[in-house]
Design a protein around this motif. Structure first.
Motif, mmCIF file in Angstrom:
data_model
loop_
_atom_site.group_PDB
_atom_site.id
_atom_site.type_symbol
_atom_site.label_atom_id
_atom_site.label_comp_id
_atom_site.label_asym_id
_atom_site.label_seq_id
_atom_site.Cartn_x
_atom_site.Cartn_y
_atom_site.Cartn_z
ATOM 1 N N VAL A 1 0.849 -1.197 0.000
ATOM 2 C CA VAL A 1 0.000 0.000 0.000
ATOM 3 C C VAL A 1 0.889 1.252 0.000
ATOM 4 C CG1 VAL A 1 -1.640 1.374 1.349
ATOM 5 C CG2 VAL A 1 -1.969 -1.093 1.121
ATOM 6 N N PHE A 2 1.871 1.258 0.880
ATOM 7 C CA PHE A 2 2.781 2.401 0.929
ATOM 8 C C PHE A 2 3.502 2.557 -0.413
ATOM 9 C CE2 PHE A 2 7.000 4.186 1.411
ATOM 10 C CZ PHE A 2 6.716 5.391 2.034
ATOM 11 N N ASP A 3 4.070 1.462 -0.878
ATOM 12 C CA ASP A 3 4.896 1.503 -2.089
ATOM 13 C C ASP A 3 4.065 1.934 -3.308
ATOM 14 O OD1 ASP A 3 6.820 0.584 -0.372
ATOM 15 O OD2 ASP A 3 6.910 -1.450 -1.194
ATOM 16 N N THR A 4 2.862 1.377 -3.414
ATOM 17 C CA THR A 4 2.025 1.651 -4.580
ATOM 18 C C THR A 4 1.507 3.088 -4.565
ATOM 19 O OG1 THR A 4 1.379 -0.663 -4.646
ATOM 20 C CG2 THR A 4 -0.033 0.878 -5.837
ATOM 21 N N THR A 5 1.129 3.566 -3.382
ATOM 22 C CA THR A 5 0.621 4.937 -3.299
ATOM 23 C C THR A 5 1.730 5.922 -3.679
ATOM 24 O OG1 THR A 5 -0.879 4.201 -1.558
ATOM 25 C CG2 THR A 5 -0.593 6.568 -1.802
ATOM 26 N N LEU A 6 2.933 5.645 -3.203
ATOM 27 C CA LEU A 6 4.056 6.522 -3.566
ATOM 28 C C LEU A 6 4.313 6.466 -5.080
ATOM 29 C CD1 LEU A 6 5.893 8.320 -1.811
ATOM 30 C CD2 LEU A 6 7.612 6.531 -1.971
ATOM 31 N N GLN A 7 4.343 5.268 -5.616
ATOM 32 C CA GLN A 7 4.569 5.118 -7.065
ATOM 33 C C GLN A 7 3.476 5.822 -7.868
ATOM 34 O OE1 GLN A 7 4.882 0.877 -7.819
ATOM 35 N NE2 GLN A 7 6.543 0.660 -6.343
ATOM 36 N N ALA A 8 2.246 5.796 -7.332
ATOM 37 C CA ALA A 8 1.108 6.350 -8.080
ATOM 38 C C ALA A 8 1.320 7.836 -8.409
ATOM 39 C CB ALA A 8 -0.177 6.161 -7.278
ATOM 40 N N PHE A 9 1.895 8.585 -7.462
ATOM 41 C CA PHE A 9 2.131 10.006 -7.735
ATOM 42 C C PHE A 9 3.051 10.167 -8.946
ATOM 43 C CE2 PHE A 9 0.865 10.310 -3.259
ATOM 44 C CZ PHE A 9 0.052 11.431 -3.273
ATOM 45 N N LYS A 10 4.108 9.363 -8.952
ATOM 46 C CA LYS A 10 5.100 9.504 -10.020
ATOM 47 C C LYS A 10 4.526 9.079 -11.377
ATOM 48 C CE LYS A 10 10.022 8.396 -10.707
ATOM 49 N NZ LYS A 10 10.644 9.712 -10.538
ATOM 50 N N ILE A 11 3.676 8.077 -11.352
ATOM 51 C CA ILE A 11 3.077 7.590 -12.597
ATOM 52 C C ILE A 11 2.043 8.596 -13.105
ATOM 53 C CG2 ILE A 11 1.612 5.777 -13.597
ATOM 54 C CD1 ILE A 11 2.895 3.923 -11.314
ATOM 55 N N SER A 12 1.120 8.955 -12.233
ATOM 56 C CA SER A 12 -0.023 9.781 -12.649
ATOM 57 C C SER A 12 0.386 11.171 -13.092
ATOM 58 C CB SER A 12 -1.023 9.890 -11.493
ATOM 59 O OG SER A 12 -1.722 8.692 -11.347
ATOM 60 N N GLU A 13 1.396 11.719 -12.425
ATOM 61 C CA GLU A 13 1.761 13.110 -12.695
ATOM 62 C C GLU A 13 2.716 13.255 -13.887
ATOM 63 O OE1 GLU A 13 3.307 14.449 -8.966
ATOM 64 O OE2 GLU A 13 1.337 14.591 -8.015
ATOM 65 N N SER A 14 3.117 12.143 -14.491
ATOM 66 C CA SER A 14 3.957 12.254 -15.692
ATOM 67 C C SER A 14 3.136 12.904 -16.793
ATOM 68 C CB SER A 14 4.392 10.872 -16.184
ATOM 69 O OG SER A 14 5.040 10.187 -15.167
ATOM 70 N N LYS A 15 3.754 13.847 -17.498
ATOM 71 C CA LYS A 15 2.999 14.570 -18.537
ATOM 72 C C LYS A 15 2.514 13.656 -19.653
ATOM 73 C CE LYS A 15 3.811 19.400 -18.292
ATOM 74 N NZ LYS A 15 4.523 20.608 -18.733
ATOM 75 N N ASP A 16 3.261 12.593 -19.910
ATOM 76 C CA ASP A 16 2.847 11.693 -20.998
ATOM 77 C C ASP A 16 1.792 10.687 -20.530
ATOM 78 O OD1 ASP A 16 4.699 10.484 -19.333
ATOM 79 O OD2 ASP A 16 5.566 9.240 -20.925
ATOM 80 N N VAL B 1 -4.768 5.756 -25.558
ATOM 81 C CA VAL B 1 -3.328 5.680 -25.853
ATOM 82 C C VAL B 1 -2.523 5.944 -24.586
ATOM 83 C CG1 VAL B 1 -1.459 6.718 -27.198
ATOM 84 C CG2 VAL B 1 -3.674 6.300 -28.277
ATOM 85 N N ALA B 2 -2.998 6.895 -23.772
ATOM 86 C CA ALA B 2 -2.291 7.196 -22.524
ATOM 87 C C ALA B 2 -2.299 5.986 -21.599
ATOM 88 C CB ALA B 2 -2.942 8.393 -21.834
ATOM 89 N N MET B 3 -3.419 5.277 -21.563
ATOM 90 C CA MET B 3 -3.497 4.058 -20.741
ATOM 91 C C MET B 3 -2.477 3.017 -21.233
ATOM 92 S SD MET B 3 -5.426 3.333 -18.109
ATOM 93 C CE MET B 3 -6.664 4.173 -17.138
ATOM 94 N N GLU B 4 -2.372 2.905 -22.529
ATOM 95 C CA GLU B 4 -1.407 1.959 -23.093
ATOM 96 C C GLU B 4 0.018 2.365 -22.691
ATOM 97 O OE1 GLU B 4 -2.613 -0.758 -24.402
ATOM 98 O OE2 GLU B 4 -0.588 -1.551 -24.693
ATOM 99 N N ARG B 5 0.298 3.661 -22.805
ATOM 100 C CA ARG B 5 1.626 4.163 -22.385
ATOM 101 C C ARG B 5 1.862 3.930 -20.890
ATOM 102 N NH1 ARG B 5 0.859 8.868 -25.772
ATOM 103 N NH2 ARG B 5 -0.075 9.927 -23.993
ATOM 104 N N ALA B 6 0.764 3.998 -20.125
ATOM 105 C CA ALA B 6 0.898 3.851 -18.670
ATOM 106 C C ALA B 6 1.481 2.495 -18.292
ATOM 107 C CB ALA B 6 -0.451 4.071 -17.988
ATOM 108 N N LYS B 7 1.250 1.478 -19.122
ATOM 109 C CA LYS B 7 1.814 0.154 -18.815
ATOM 110 C C LYS B 7 3.328 0.239 -18.677
ATOM 111 C CE LYS B 7 -1.469 -2.676 -21.324
ATOM 112 N NZ LYS B 7 -1.611 -3.552 -22.489
ATOM 113 N N LYS B 8 3.956 0.862 -19.669
ATOM 114 C CA LYS B 8 5.416 0.965 -19.645
ATOM 115 C C LYS B 8 5.849 1.870 -18.490
ATOM 116 C CE LYS B 8 9.491 1.810 -22.494
ATOM 117 N NZ LYS B 8 10.150 2.606 -21.459
ATOM 118 N N LYS B 9 5.085 2.927 -18.274
ATOM 119 C CA LYS B 9 5.431 3.852 -17.191
ATOM 120 C C LYS B 9 5.387 3.151 -15.838
ATOM 121 C CE LYS B 9 6.084 7.795 -17.321
ATOM 122 N NZ LYS B 9 7.368 8.527 -17.362
ATOM 123 N N ILE B 10 4.349 2.323 -15.652
ATOM 124 C CA ILE B 10 4.227 1.589 -14.379
ATOM 125 C C ILE B 10 5.430 0.674 -14.180
ATOM 126 C CG2 ILE B 10 2.884 -0.223 -13.214
ATOM 127 C CD1 ILE B 10 0.357 1.148 -14.578
#
Lengths: 380, 187
Positions: A146-161, A230-239
């Protein structure tokens, strides 16, 4: 190099609130609902104690909680909220608005079933209802994740791409109210990992005024939705990338970030799971192995975007999949099973798929029940 | 082949407001200090003051995965003696398990509650100790003092450390005195 961390004792909800504290959101708006409440209670206390410099907006409903976060996100600041069950339903108009509006809001959903009957215990019916709302959904298996994923979520979601909101999901009570050990990094190291949100996806600029949510004709509207796909598809690699970077810095990983396999690469039976049932399945597999049974597992960590390629690859090496769902699509099957089956069919993988819906409304899913299911499937 | 984790499941029977959940969490925190792996959780759901409640601690020297509820505890701690007449406190207790009861009568009279139960039975006058040492009948941590003496789940030093961390100042110190006394007086 892996940074220094300290083992702390905390609940899953505490873990979510610490991730938010370390991310330093500028605006938090929230409304209490069991079993989510202690996440925002903690954050309210952090603000009161001066540990977190954030605008904590007290609202009269979940609909307003997310509306306030949307306004804040449009103004270009990091935002956070959390909810559960009926609260998530009550904010539903804005859940879709946030996803389709590409606002990078982070909102843990502490999974709780939906009324009636009135019940505060976990299943995934609440978040599954928002599968198509344009949010990244990641299901966690324990407090640390939960901690790790929530922290990662900020970095993933806030990426401009990417520019998509994130909904880290945690089983109500089984994670949210269970105390366990969580390795916490220093706040500075955690913050450095995600960085400040100083180049926002969108921001209030009085010199360059925008209109939000204006009338949009079919051409632009359909383009917007295709952009989201397309952004969702890109999100896979970002995650995967963010997860890898996280592993390098903090020394923990969950498969490749999209799926987490467990056990041998190839087995007679594969359990496909989401959430804490994934952890319980590990226990079942270890015990089955002692009895001489060959069973492995694939825990789907990221449900949206759906990890099609990883599921296909794993299924190809295996013989029989049994998908355990903690939600139902009434008139069909469990949502995870429906999707796994569809993906294999489309990719011409002939591994057989069956499924079982377990754990609705907080029904306990002990490893013994998973062992019974596996033995039954192995016989068939 | 992977060795299955050696897990100890503890159930704490109390009444709402007596700190059963705090007790399970502090026990877990003490175990973490010693490098053990833990889960501590309440009986999921709403709680009412005075109603019978349960909380649980699952402790293992190795990491473990299971998250299922506790049906067959190895150890039962009874915080409130009035539960003996109201609640089947030995329900699910494993054969040869341990039960530690807050009880101020003679041990023989306690044993009669558990006729036919194959378990190690211990008692300590938790309410008396709590009232005398803490000034209030809040025996949750007192009972942990007795529990760890007879089960050696964690060291008393670890329990004292987490107690002082949770309860600052005089309250923490009084609880430590009470824990030590229960540690000595359990029989």
């Amino acid at each position: 190099m892996v940074v220094k961390q300290e083992t702390k004792s905390m609940t899953g909800n505490d873990a979510a609130s610490y991730a938010a504290l370390f991310a330093k959101p500028e605006v938090i708006a929230a409304y209490p609902i069991t079993p989510q409440t202690t996440i925002v209670e903690n954050l309210s206390r952090f603000v009161d104690e001066g540990k977190l410099e954030a605008e904590f907006i007290i609202v009269e409903s979940e609909h307003s909680a997310l509306a306030a976060c949307m306004g804040a996100a449009w103004s270009g600041v990091r935002t956070f909220t959390a909810t559960s069950s009926q609260g998530l339903l009550y904010m539903s108009e804005n859940v879709f608005w946030t996803g389709y509006g590409r606002l990078p809001i982070i909102m843990p959903v502490v999974n709780r079933c939906l009324a009636p009957g009135w019940n505060i215990w976990p299943d995934f019916q609440d978040s599954m209802a928002f599968r198509d709302a344009g949010w990244i959904q990641m299901y966690t298996k324990n407090n640390q994740e939960v901690f790790d994923t929530t922290l990662q979520a900020f970095k993933i979601s806030e990426s401009k791409d990417i520019a998509l909101p994130s909904m880290p999901c945690l089983d109500g009570f089984v994670i949210s109210h269970t105390t366990g050990q969580v390795d916490l990094p220093d706040p500075e190291d955690a913050f450095e990992f995600i960085g400040p949100y100083d180049d926002p996806i969108i921001e209030l600029d009085v010199e360059n005024p925008w209109a939000y949510g204006s009338m949009t004709g079919p051409d632009q509207y359909s383009k917007n939705r295709r952009d989201l796909m397309v952004a969702m598809e890109r999100a896979k690699k970002k995650i995967v990338d963010v997860h890898k970077e996280f592993e390098e810095r903090f020394g923990r990983s969950y498969g490749n970030g999209l799926v987490e396999p467990y056990g041998d690469d190839e087995a007679d039976l594969t359990l496909v799971t989401l959430g804490t049932i994934g952890d319980e399945a590990h226990e079942a597999i270890d015990r089955l192995k002692v009895e001489g049974h060959s069973v492995n597992a694939l825990r789907v960590r990221t449900f949206r975007p759906f990890p099609v390629e990883d599921i296909v690859e794993f299924a190809k090496k295996n013989h029989k999949l049994v998908v355990i769902d903690r939600a139902a699509s009434f008139g069909h099957e469990g949502p995870l099973r429906i999707e796994v089956e569809a993906v294999l069919k489309r990719h011409n993988v002939d591994t057989s798929v069956s499924g079982k819906i377990m754990g609705l409304g907080g029904e306990d899913v002990p490893y013994s029940a998973i062992i019974d299911l596996a033995k039954k499937e192995l016989k068939e | 082949m992977k060795i299955l984790a050696e897990i100890t499941d503890v159930r704490i029977n109390g009444r709402g407001g007596q700190g059963a959940v705090t007790a399970s969490r502090l026990l877990a925190e003490a175990a973490i200090l010693e490098g053990q792996y833990v889960h501590a959780f309440p009986n999921f759901g709403p709680e009412r003051a005075g109603a019978p409640v349960t909380s649980f601690a699952r402790i293992s020297p190795e990491p473990f995965y299971e998250k299922t509820e506790v049906y067959e505890p190895h150890i039962v701690v009874v915080i409130d003696p009035t539960l003996l007449d109201d609640v089947p406190v030995v329900e699910g207790l494993r054969d040869g398990g341990t039960i530690v009861v807050n009880y101020d009568g003679e041990k023989d009279s306690l044993v009669k509650y558990f006729e036919g139960v194959h378990a190690n039975i211990y008692k300590v006058a938790g309410s008396i100790i709590a009232t005398e040492e803490i000034g209030r009948n809040v025996p949750n941590l007192v009972m942990l003092g007795a529990l760890i003496k007879v089960t050696k789940l964690v060291k008393v030093e670890s329990l004292i450390k987490v107690t002082l961390n949770r309860f600052k100042g005089v309250l923490g110190e009084k609880n430590v005195v009470a824990i030590n006394r229960a540690f000595e007086e359990v029989e």
